[in-house]
Design a protein around this motif. Structure first.
Motif, PDB file in Angstrom:
ATOM      1  N   GLU A   4      39.352  47.749  31.462  1.00 25.13           N
ATOM      2  CA  GLU A   4      39.519  46.331  31.780  1.00 25.13           C
ATOM      3  C   GLU A   4      40.779  46.104  32.617  1.00 25.13           C
ATOM      4  N   GLY A  48      37.641  37.879  33.243  1.00 30.48           N
ATOM      5  CA  GLY A  48      36.474  38.547  32.712  1.00 30.48           C
ATOM      6  C   GLY A  48      36.187  38.071  31.307  1.00 30.48           C
ATOM      7  N   VAL A  75      34.055  36.396  35.948  1.00 30.50           N
ATOM      8  CA  VAL A  75      33.392  37.527  36.598  1.00 30.50           C
ATOM      9  C   VAL A  75      33.076  38.535  35.506  1.00 30.50           C
ATOM     10  N   ALA A  76      31.788  38.758  35.235  1.00 28.69           N
ATOM     11  CA  ALA A  76      31.401  39.564  34.081  1.00 28.69           C
ATOM     12  C   ALA A  76      30.298  40.549  34.434  1.00 28.69           C
ATOM     13  N   SER A  77      30.295  41.662  33.736  1.00 26.37           N
ATOM     14  CA  SER A  77      29.227  42.649  33.939  1.00 26.37           C
ATOM     15  C   SER A  77      27.932  42.177  33.298  1.00 26.37           C
ATOM     16  N   ARG A  98      29.954  41.042  38.133  1.00 25.53           N
ATOM     17  CA  ARG A  98      31.043  41.926  38.539  1.00 25.53           C
ATOM     18  C   ARG A  98      30.669  42.733  39.769  1.00 25.53           C
TER      19      ARG A  98
END
Length: 213
Positions: A4, A48, A75-77, A98
């Motif tokens: 991270e 995130g 912003v995230a996976s 992401r």
């Protein structure tokens, strides 16, 4: 290895490459983020969700409660609907993958800064579900629209093209398109034609048409 932190450093490098923005601070936990917010008063926060997602949502909620002026870009996976909905409930202004490219990230940041929000197609569906769930039984989704959004909706229903709407309202065509994205999300429509038909079927549009004639 703290992945991270590596991601955060990568995003900082990307953001620093944008001439329109400057990075005033980087925080790796909620307490530090809130301290930096109070110190620097930034316009935008890019963050995130962290492992599991819930911690990041809690942080977004804390940021929104502490600094109502700031605009939050997540912003995230994970693109799971549950995380999107929780993020918007917590006060996020945009939810991005992401995997987003640098140019798309820059454009999104500019849109959020100027217009207050930016919605991808996936996020728009979550906003629709969210606001639909919050409506009372007899409430119309039109009640969710701002005055400017209603103006643009009725001009679209009147078969006005984007550049004509922009000229009439004294705004840029891109701004009109940004408003349309938010209108689609609030009304649950997928494109310009569906949106125009929605407005044409609404009693409010018929009343306005009668008033114009």
């Amino acid at each position: 290895m703290d992945t991270e932190r590596l991601v955060a450093e990568g995003f900082r490098n990307i953001l620093q490459s944008f001439n329109e923005f400057s990075v005033v601070a980087v925080a790796h936990d909620e307490a530090t983020a809130l301290r930096q917010l109070r110190r620097h008063h930034p316009h935008l926060v890019v963050m995130g969700l962290g492992a599991g997602g819930s911690g990041g949502v809690d942080t977004a909620r804390a940021i929104r409660q502490d600094s109502r002026h700031v605009r939050i870009i997540i912003v995230a996976s994970s693109q799971q609907p549950i995380y999107m909905r929780e993020a918007f409930v917590a006060g996020a202004n945009a939810y991005l993958s992401r995997d987003i490219g640098a140019l798309e990230l820059r454009d999104t940041l500019l849109t959020v800064h100027r217009e207050g929000a930016a919605l991808s197609a996936a996020a728009a569906g979550q906003v629709l579900e969210l606001v639909s769930g919050g409506l009372s039984g007899d409430a119309s989704p039109l009640a969710l629209l701002t005055r400017r959004e209603r103006e643009i909706l009725f001009l679209v229903a009147d078969d006005q093209e984007t550049h004509h709407i922009a000229a009439q309202l004294g705004i840029a065509p891109k701004t009109v398109r940004n408003y349309l994205s938010r209108i689609y999300a609030k009304l649950g429509t997928r494109n310009r034609l569906q949106t125009a038909l929605y407005a044409l079927r609404s009693p409010e549009f018929r009343k306005q048409s009668v008033a114009k004639t």
